[in-house]
Write a protein that holds these residues in place. Structure first.
Motif, PDB file in Angstrom:
ATOM      1  N   SER A  72       0.834  -1.194   0.000  1.00  0.00           N
ATOM      2  CA  SER A  72       0.000   0.000   0.000  1.00  0.00           C
ATOM      3  C   SER A  72       0.872   1.248   0.000  1.00  0.00           C
ATOM      4  O   SER A  72       1.937   1.274   0.627  1.00  0.00           O
ATOM      5  CB  SER A  72      -0.930   0.014   1.218  1.00  0.00           C
ATOM      6  N   SER A  73       0.432   2.279  -0.703  1.00  0.00           N
ATOM      7  CA  SER A  73       1.161   3.541  -0.754  1.00  0.00           C
ATOM      8  C   SER A  73       0.156   4.638  -1.074  1.00  0.00           C
ATOM      9  O   SER A  73      -1.048   4.391  -1.183  1.00  0.00           O
ATOM     10  CB  SER A  73       2.286   3.473  -1.800  1.00  0.00           C
ATOM     11  N   ARG A  74       0.647   5.865  -1.228  1.00  0.00           N
ATOM     12  CA  ARG A  74      -0.214   6.970  -1.627  1.00  0.00           C
ATOM     13  C   ARG A  74       0.638   8.044  -2.272  1.00  0.00           C
ATOM     14  O   ARG A  74       1.841   8.137  -2.052  1.00  0.00           O
ATOM     15  CB  ARG A  74      -0.993   7.537  -0.445  1.00  0.00           C
ATOM     16  N   PRO A 150      -4.656   7.155  -2.030  1.00  0.00           N
ATOM     17  CA  PRO A 150      -4.024   5.866  -1.726  1.00  0.00           C
ATOM     18  C   PRO A 150      -4.158   4.898  -2.901  1.00  0.00           C
ATOM     19  O   PRO A 150      -5.123   4.942  -3.666  1.00  0.00           O
ATOM     20  CB  PRO A 150      -4.793   5.375  -0.503  1.00  0.00           C
ATOM     21  N   TYR A 151      -3.173   4.033  -3.020  1.00  0.00           N
ATOM     22  CA  TYR A 151      -3.210   3.002  -4.056  1.00  0.00           C
ATOM     23  C   TYR A 151      -2.405   1.806  -3.576  1.00  0.00           C
ATOM     24  O   TYR A 151      -1.681   1.867  -2.571  1.00  0.00           O
ATOM     25  CB  TYR A 151      -2.670   3.526  -5.393  1.00  0.00           C
ATOM     26  N   GLU A 152      -2.530   0.699  -4.299  1.00  0.00           N
ATOM     27  CA  GLU A 152      -1.825  -0.530  -3.956  1.00  0.00           C
ATOM     28  C   GLU A 152      -0.998  -0.992  -5.142  1.00  0.00           C
ATOM     29  O   GLU A 152      -1.358  -0.756  -6.302  1.00  0.00           O
ATOM     30  CB  GLU A 152      -2.807  -1.627  -3.554  1.00  0.00           C
ATOM     31  N   ARG A 173      -6.292   0.911  -7.483  1.00  0.00           N
ATOM     32  CA  ARG A 173      -7.010   1.743  -6.519  1.00  0.00           C
ATOM     33  C   ARG A 173      -7.171   0.982  -5.211  1.00  0.00           C
ATOM     34  O   ARG A 173      -7.597  -0.171  -5.203  1.00  0.00           O
ATOM     35  CB  ARG A 173      -8.385   2.120  -7.076  1.00  0.00           C
ATOM     36  N   LYS A 174      -6.816   1.628  -4.113  1.00  0.00           N
ATOM     37  CA  LYS A 174      -6.785   0.956  -2.814  1.00  0.00           C
ATOM     38  C   LYS A 174      -8.174   0.452  -2.422  1.00  0.00           C
ATOM     39  O   LYS A 174      -9.164   1.162  -2.566  1.00  0.00           O
ATOM     40  CB  LYS A 174      -6.251   1.913  -1.742  1.00  0.00           C
ATOM     41  N   ASP A 175      -8.208  -0.780  -1.956  1.00  0.00           N
ATOM     42  CA  ASP A 175      -9.406  -1.433  -1.435  1.00  0.00           C
ATOM     43  C   ASP A 175     -10.467  -1.692  -2.497  1.00  0.00           C
ATOM     44  O   ASP A 175     -11.591  -2.058  -2.170  1.00  0.00           O
ATOM     45  CB  ASP A 175     -10.031  -0.627  -0.284  1.00  0.00           C
ATOM     46  N   LYS A 178     -10.044  -7.169  -3.518  1.00  0.00           N
ATOM     47  CA  LYS A 178      -9.459  -7.892  -2.394  1.00  0.00           C
ATOM     48  C   LYS A 178      -9.018  -9.279  -2.852  1.00  0.00           C
ATOM     49  O   LYS A 178      -9.656  -9.910  -3.691  1.00  0.00           O
ATOM     50  CB  LYS A 178     -10.459  -8.015  -1.246  1.00  0.00           C
ATOM     51  N   ARG A 191      -8.677  -5.466   4.402  1.00  0.00           N
ATOM     52  CA  ARG A 191      -9.675  -4.459   4.083  1.00  0.00           C
ATOM     53  C   ARG A 191     -10.569  -4.989   2.971  1.00  0.00           C
ATOM     54  O   ARG A 191     -10.104  -5.521   1.973  1.00  0.00           O
ATOM     55  CB  ARG A 191      -8.990  -3.164   3.634  1.00  0.00           C
ATOM     56  N   ASP A 280      -3.949   0.335  11.070  1.00  0.00           N
ATOM     57  CA  ASP A 280      -4.868  -0.385  10.184  1.00  0.00           C
ATOM     58  C   ASP A 280      -6.046  -0.957  10.955  1.00  0.00           C
ATOM     59  O   ASP A 280      -7.190  -0.929  10.486  1.00  0.00           O
ATOM     60  CB  ASP A 280      -4.126  -1.501   9.454  1.00  0.00           C
TER      61      ASP A 280
END
Length: 358
Positions: A72-74, A150-152, A173-175, A178, A191, A280
């Motif tokens: 995970s990052s942003r 945020p992004y993954e 795109r984060k979340d 999954k 998440r 988290d």
């Protein structure tokens, strides 16, 4: 007559000083990725996955060879371009970090063997340090990453040939999506993703990168298939079972790095990891719960279901070879970029010469 300082002025200046300090700390934290040596710290954090204290006893296995490692990052302010989007050049720094974490997690046993063996052994060479060299990288951009968004990074092995290992990374795109389960690294806070607002999974992708890299011990190349087998990621070819199993039992000499040194190296990263896990957990409880029902079979699996899945999804050498050949169809496109070296026009006319700021 003596002049006395106004205590109100002192308090006001002190408050302003604290406000400026807090603002400075906040700016530094949200822009940590762009600070000097931050890239090195992020890489070193991936190296900790090689440590024996962090290595999983029962893994990784051939069934996990093509599974992605998610980071995970942003986006930060220092990564933004004049369009207020994540600059294209900063994607490659993220790719460096994602590759380091993936390769250290998958090849931990092979790295330990190559680092500590004093004879030729399976590797065939004893001199020099073990390392991963990057041969080429390409990135295809699909959507922009906005400031602080945020992004993954989903990074996995795509394929390999006689020299190169090809690694694919998706900026997602984060979340939004999954995984079905986490099979290797423990202590994960899951998440929940939601695919109902996506026409297809590609809509969640910001960019995709493809890298080719090679394992080196000293100046000699370690064949990918051999290093995969040493790391326990690739079953031996038919007819080589007895040969490789006997060579894997070759005793290693005294380890180069003691357990005390490894634990000392890991202390700051463990502290940061505990802080992240606590954050988290807190954000997961505070965020609204999403619908965990899934029609596509992506619900999280329990230990019994996961064990049954491992038995059903046994990855033989033939099955892995089929997946490798499928990935090579894409990897060959990156190999074609080597022809660009022949397009260098060294003895032609030039427009002129300019200097950069430094």
């Amino acid at each position: 007559m003596s002049l006395e300082s106004d205590p109100f002025d002192l308090n006001e200046s002190s408050i302003l000083s604290w406000i400026w300090k807090l603002a400075l700390i906040f700016i530094i934290l949200i822009n940590f990725k762009g600070l000097p040596f931050a890239w090195h710290i992020r890489i070193l954090r991936g190296f900790r996955l090689v440590l024996r204290s962090n290595r999983q006893k029962n893994g990784p296995t051939p069934a996990q060879l093509f599974q992605p490692l998610i980071m995970s990052s942003r986006g930060s302010i220092m990564e933004m371009d004049y369009n207020l989007h994540k600059s294209n050049s900063t994607y490659f720094a993220d790719l460096d970090v994602a590759r380091a974490h993936l390769m250290c997690a998958l090849f931990s046993r092979g790295i330990d063997y190559a680092r500590n063996t004093k004879s030729g052994g399976i590797i065939g060479v004893s001199e020099g340090m073990i390392g991963l060299a990057l041969g080429a990288v390409s990135c295809s951009f699909r959507k922009e990453v906005k400031p602080f968004q945020p992004y993954e990074l989903w990074t996995r092995i795509l394929s390999w040939d006689q020299k190169w290992i090809y690694v694919v990374t998706h900026f997602v795109r984060k979340d939004a999506i999954k995984p079905r389960s986490f099979t290797l690294l423990p202590g994960q806070v899951q998440r929940q993703g939601n695919l109902k607002d996506l026409v297809k999974k590609e809509d969640a992708i910001f960019a995709s990168g493809l890298s080719k890299c090679v394992w080196k011990k000293g100046r000699r190349t370690i064949p990918p298939e051999l290093f995969l087998q040493v790391s326990g990621l690739l079953p031996p070819r038919p007819g080589q079972d007895d040969y490789l199993s006997s060579m894997r039992q070759e005793p290693l000499p005294k380890l180069t790095f003691s357990r005390q040194v490894e634990e000392f190296y890991d202390i700051p990263f463990k502290i940061v990891e505990k802080m992240e896990m606590a954050w988290d957990t807190l954000t997961t409880h505070l965020s609204p719960e999403l619908d965990d029902s899934s029609e596509d079979g992506l619900s999280m699996l329990g230990p019994k279901e996961l064990e049954q899945q491992k038995v059903q999804e046994e990855w033989t050498w033939e099955r892995i070879e089929t997946e490798r050949q499928r990935g090579m169809e894409i990897a060959n496109r990156l190999m074609e970029l080597d022809r660009l070296h022949g397009e260098f026009t060294g003895e032609a006319d030039a427009l002129g010469m300019r200097r950069d700021l430094w």
